[in-house]
Structures are given as C-alpha cells and as structure tokens.
Design a protein around this motif. Structure first.
Motif: not given
Length: 560
Positions: A34-47
């Motif tokens: 869930h933490m990784r999904d949050f980062l992806r959805n908010h542009g902190f991690e490449k999706n």
C-alpha cells in the motif's frame, strides 16, 4: 482392494510459530504494498502499472486496480521463479535460458547464456519426453507422413486413423468399453462436464480439485457442493443432504449426482480414497468422475492409475478422465467409459466438435508410449522397467527428504512431492538458491495454495537416476539448512526405515534381471530384430513393430 490410504500419507500440521510468522510476513507485505501504491499514485515512484486511458474515464472500468494488488506487489518482484524458458528437451536434466530484470520484475533481459540443471519441475513421470527412442521415432515418422497439424476438427476433415487407434489403445489400457480423445487436457474437464450434466443436477467436488474441474462444474449450471479433502464422512453427509433435500426452493430430487475427484492431487501429492468412494456411489446411486491426469501411467503395478493401484474394477468408475501431458510426454486428454457415454460425448462435446484434432506426431508419440507400457513396442520389458524406476525413485526420494527433517506432504508412492516452505520471503529464496546449485524445481504460493502453505513441488521421473536423486537431496539439504526450513517435529514415518540406497539398487537390479534376456547358446545377448519407425505410414510401421516385438519375445523365450 486396498481400503485406506491414510497410513501411507503424511500431512504434518503447520507449526504454530511458523504459522504466526507467516501471517505477519503477509501483513508486512500488504503494508509495504500500500505504501508503494501511494508513492506511485502521487508521482514519487515511476508507475509502470497498466491504467485506463483518459478517453475512457467515464466508462465502466475494465479492471479494478485493487484486484491486481497481490500480483503487482508480490508476484511481480519474484516472478523470475516462474515461467522460466528452457532450450532443451525436459528430460532428467535441462537447460534454462538465463534472464535478468533491471526493474524488479517488470521486464526481463536475456544475456544469451544458459544454465544446466536437474529437472524436477516437469511432469515427465515415465521419461517419455525424450529426443530418441521408439516414441520419438514414431513421432518423426508421423510428421513425415501427416505433417505437424491436421487443420480441422475431427467432426469435419481432421479424423486420422491414428486418432482411432489411440482411442482403442486408451480403452484397452484402462479397461473401458470405449474412449474419446481431445486436443487439450484442461478442456477435457472444463468443456466435457457440461455435456454430461446440467441444471437440476448436483456436483460433489473435492475442495482441492484442479481448476479445470472447478471451471467445468461451474459451466454445468448444476448445484455445487464442496466436501473436505479426502473426507469420506463429509462426502456421505453431503450425499445424504442432496438426496433428502433435493434442489433449492422446489425440493425436487436432483436428476443426477456426480462425485468429482482426482486420482493424485497435483498440489498435495495425496491419493483419492477410491474404494470407499465406489462403495458410496453404489450405495446412493450416484455417478463417479475420476480425473487421472497425474496418476495414469504413474500409479499402479501396470501404470493404469489409482484404479490399478487399489485393484478396483474400472467399470465401477463412470467417467475415467486422463491426460497425455504427464506420463506420456505428449498433449491432450481422454475420457473413457461405457460406449453410451463416449457416443454421447461425440455428439455433445464442445472440445471434440470445435477443437482442432490432436496433431499426428503427438498421437503417434502417445500410442507408442501406451504400447511400450503394454509390452508391445520398444525393448522387451522397457515399460515395466520405467514403471518400477518411477516407483523406486519416488519412495527413495520421499524417504530421503523425511530424514532431512523437512515437512513433506502426500502419499508415499505419489510422484508429486511437496516440501513445505510456508513463509512468503522463502518462496523466491528457495527457488533461486536451488537453481544456483543446479536444481530446477517449482515453488508455489498463495493463491494457488492456502496462504500459510507455500511449498516447493518436486515431480519425480523414471528418467532420474539414483545418483541424480542423491545429488538433488544434497542440494535440498544445503538450501533448507540455509533457509531454516527443517520444520518437522515428527520422526520419519516407519515405512522409510528400509528405504535406502541399497534397497533402491536391489529393486532396480531385480527388475533388470526379469527383463534381461538369459542369453543365447554362447552366453551372449539374444539377437533382436530392429524396430524401424521412420519412413513408412504409421499403420505399416505399427504392424512391423508388432511383428518385431513378437520376434524378440520369441527369441528370448527360446534362449531361456
């Protein structure tokens, strides 16, 4: 017939501490996911996740993002342990194409190298997946005569004499009146059950049945009742309920009640309690559907499956299903039974009417494998030797694992051998560490298994030598010690006491002596007429092969 298999099966419960740690591991994976999904959805991690295009935002979504949560955050990171490409025949050993992932499983790169490993991942039970020998020669001859494909369903212009011969061979081998073959094993279950039962009927299904059986039962539209795995008392209780209460709402009697089980369960290595099921189906006038995909060719003194193993009458099983994928090194499946059953399937089976015909090389491969098991093709006694080799390999491998202290599931003679891993972090570690040491196997986790019962699944083969098994056990010993996987708190089963390397060698030597010619007058081997398998039409090849085998047997008899 044997009336119980309980004393020959092992299902040691999951240790409480291991179960708790496993649950905690999955909770932690969910939190980090869930933490990784949050980062992806908010542009902190490449999706890199597939998303709906903007132009369809007002449409009903094609998929729900949460549905792929497990695949996205766990399976993807360790998917190098599955779908491994190979570059050789899947025999006792094979070569895997190396691959690397620069982005944690989103994609793979192929450096052009390969790794040779012992093969414990293929369903090559009798070793017929090979590049030489009678089966390979027969397949090559059929390719030269008929080509690689037929290009038509059997109901149109795709019915070869090879198909008819294969059906007759299957029926004779399993002891049924007739048989029908299909081009795909999965579809043999999924698309033929709806042809046998429908609305107003009831299906009693084992909770661990294969997904093809589950799908087939759902497609029938019948009422489905699931019983506990191999629990005869639960089967009888649900049979009684079905008979007493009948259909929902109307309470009318069910038109048919079909009990659906497997011979050998592919994830547990357990064996169905066939004699008790036959007694129940006779008592309550139900029908019995037996899936022998993993047991035909692999169980019983003659390789005829669990029916042969228990000494039951094949006529007591209404629907005998099996596949050619596992023991016979081919593809496709069959259903055997009464002439009325097979005639019905020829008219109603979607798989038979609309599926392309079984390719001629595959049909020739499978026919020859059956003929070898029946002693009509190949070197004299070769089929019996393979059956014995598989039986000895299975018991020797299982006994060796029990002595290591790992938890092993299943029946002592089942060639499917699950070794319990439990914890999610150890699934990939076990697959990678064994491959690093030259052992290729299959690791399985949730949702294919219960969430706390992840495992490694080893499939034995008659192609494995005792030296290969010893080397594999040594690798498993190293890896399970490294990963702290020796969870068992029970002593090895009593039957393992006499299963040693010396016992295995003695068993194989005995069967070799039984099949070896006694020698000609000068003490040398009996001259054998060569069996030719190339260049002629398969019916002519078959006639010459049968004559060659008869000549060989006559020579052996004369010499002895």
């Amino acid at each position: 017939p044997k009336m119980s298999v309980e004393h020959e099966e092992q299902f040691e419960p999951t240790p409480y501490v291991v179960a708790i740690i496993t649950y905690i591991g999955y909770v932690m994976l969910a939190v980090f996911g869930h933490m990784r999904d949050f980062l992806r959805n908010h542009g902190f991690e490449k999706n890199l996740i597939a998303t709906e295009p903007a132009r369809t935002k007002d449409f009903v979504p094609l998929y729900q993002n949460f549905e792929s949560f497990y695949t996205r955050n766990l399976y993807r990171r360790i998917r190098d342990c599955w779908n491994r490409p190979i570059r050789t025949c899947p025999g006792a050993e094979f070569e895997l194409i190396d691959r690397k992932s620069p982005d944690h499983g989103w994609s793979f790169e192929y450096p052009g190298t390969h790794t040779r490993a012992i093969n414990f991942g293929s369903y090559n039970y009798l070793g017929f997946a090979e590049t030489d020998g009678p089966c390979a020669d027969a397949a090559a001859a059929a390719t030269e005569t008929f080509g690689c494909g037929v290009g038509s369903p059997r109901a149109e212009a795709g019915n070869l004499d090879l198909h008819t011969r294969l059906e007759a061979t299957v029926a004779e081998f399993v002891g049924a009146e007739d048989a029908i073959i299909f081009p795909m094993g999965f579809a043999t279950n999924a698309l033929n059950m709806p042809a046998l039962i429908g609305k107003g009927c009831c299906v009693l299904s084992d909770e661990l049945n294969h997904s093809s059986l589950v799908l087939g039962a759902r497609l029938t539209g019948a009422k489905i009742k699931v019983f506990r795995h191999n629990d005869i008392a639960d089967v009888e209780a649900k049979l009684r309920d079905a008979i007493v209460y009948g259909q929902d709402r109307t309470r009318r009697p069910f038109k048919k009640i079909l009990i659906v089980v497997e011979g050998v369960y592919s994830m547990e290595g357990s064996v169905t309690r066939l004699p008790e099921l036959i007694a129940l189906k006779k008592k309550y006038k139900a029908y019995l559907y037996l899936d022998e995909a993993h047991s035909i060719g692999a169980m019983g003194p003659h390789g005829r499956g669990v029916v042969d193993y228990f000494g039951c009458d094949p006529r007591d099983v209404d629907v005998l299903m099996g596949t050619f994928t596992k023991s016979f090194g081919g593809a496709g499946g069959y259903i055997a039974g009464s002439q009325h059953l097979v005639a019905l399937l020829r008219q109603r089976s979607h798989s038979g009417l609309y599926g392309a015909s079984l390719p001629a090389p595959v049909a020739a491969q499978v026919v020859t494998a059956f003929q070898m098991l029946m002693g009509r093709a190949g070197p004299p006694g070769e089929g019996a030797r393979r059956l014995k080799q598989l039986e000895v390999n299975t018991q020797y491998f299982r006994a060796s694992l029990h002595r290591l202290g790992v938890i092993v599931y299943g029946h002592r003679t089942s060639p499917v051998v699950p070794v319990m891993i439990f914890m999610p972090g150890k699934i990939a570690a076990f697959g990678r560490e064994t491959l690093k040491r030259g052992l290729g196997t299959v690791v399985v986790g949730y949702p294919a298994t219960p969430i706390i019962e992840s495992r490694a699944r080893f499939c034995l083969s008659a192609a494995h030598s005792l030296d290969i098994i010893d080397r594999s056990v040594q690798i498993i010993d190293e890896v399970t010690s490294l990963l702290l996987m020796k969870y068992s708190r029970r002593p090895p089963p009593a039957w393992t006491a006499g299963i040693t390397r010396e016992w295995a060698e003695a068993q194989l030597k005995l069967v070799d002596q039984q099949r070896r010619p006694h020698g000609a007058a000068n003490g040398g081997p009996v001259p054998r007429r060569p069996v030719e398998c190339r260049g002629d039409p398969p019916d002519k090849v078959a006639d010459e092969n049968d004559a060659a085998v008869k000549d060989n047997l006559a020579a052996v008899a004369a010499a002895s």
